[in-house]
Design a protein around this motif. Structure first.
Motif: not given
Length: 218
Positions: A203-208, A63-64, A136, A140
């Motif tokens: 959680d890939p949707n909560q990168i922070e 993801s990143y 964040t 990438k």
């Protein structure tokens, strides 16, 4: 999974308590069994971080991590081969290093090698902490972050894994050698279980939240 963790941990504690109390050991043997117990704990801690390669670190790669070359995107799973590459190339060097140091009476003691293994594991996650910080900010991270992390983790593995199993066989009383080798691998299994529990918080949707997750491992 959390229930299984507690079940395995309790079994390990009860087993070592039984052996040290009712195993018919003398004081020297009890001290050696206690050292094996500490090695098993150290191995569990190490593998709890190392075995996130296929979970948290692979999710981060997917993801990143920048994996595009001239319009072609490299599959994230290909980065799983980096550890194997480093193992194949570095294992002979480490084997030669320990032999050379032993000839000069400079070979580090087992606790030092264990400490080095855990320190290199921490350094690898520190690298990922900075990679997550980049993510964040909406960018990438370079693949070099993961490659460098796998390098440090492999160095840690070479310091800890073969040394720990060898030391376990040397310390264990003859009638308990097989069982103590089994407990070493139980420590490995426990570490894998913890790795799954920790990576389950990724959680890939909560990168922070990811930088704090990696810093927790450090």
């Amino acid at each position: 999974a959390e229930a299984v963790f507690y079940i395995i941990a309790i079994i390990v504690f009860l087993y070592f308590t039984y052996v040290m109390t009712y195993g018919g050991l003398n004081n020297v043997e009890r001290k050696k069994i206690f050292v094996i117990f500490l090695l098993v704990l150290g191995a569990a801690v190490f593998w709890s971080g190392f075995e996130q390669a296929g979970s948290a670190l692979n999710l981060f790669a997917e993801s990143y991590t920048e994996r595009t070359f001239g319009g072609w995107e490299m599959p994230a799973s290909w980065l799983q081969s980096v550890n194997s590459f480093f193992i194949i190339t570095l294992a002979p060097l480490f084997g030669a290093l320990w032999i050379r140091l032993a000839q000069k009476n400079m070979n580090p003691r087992t606790p030092i090698k264990f400490a080095l293994g855990l320190i290199f594991l921490a350094i690898g996650f520190l690298v990922m902490y900075y990679a997550a910080k980049i993510a964040t900010q909406g960018m990438k991270a370079s693949m070099m972050f993961l490659i460098l992390t796998y390098f440090f983790h492999t160095v840690g593995e070479l310091c800890l894994s073969p040394v720990g199993l060898s030391t376990t066989t040397k310390l264990a009383p003859k009638r308990y050698v097989g069982q103590m080798m089994g407990m070493w691998f139980v420590g490995t299994a426990l570490g894998n279980l913890v790795a799954g529990l920790v990576a389950g918080q990724f959680d890939p949707n909560q990168i922070e939240q990811v930088p704090d997750l990696f810093m927790t491992m450090v």
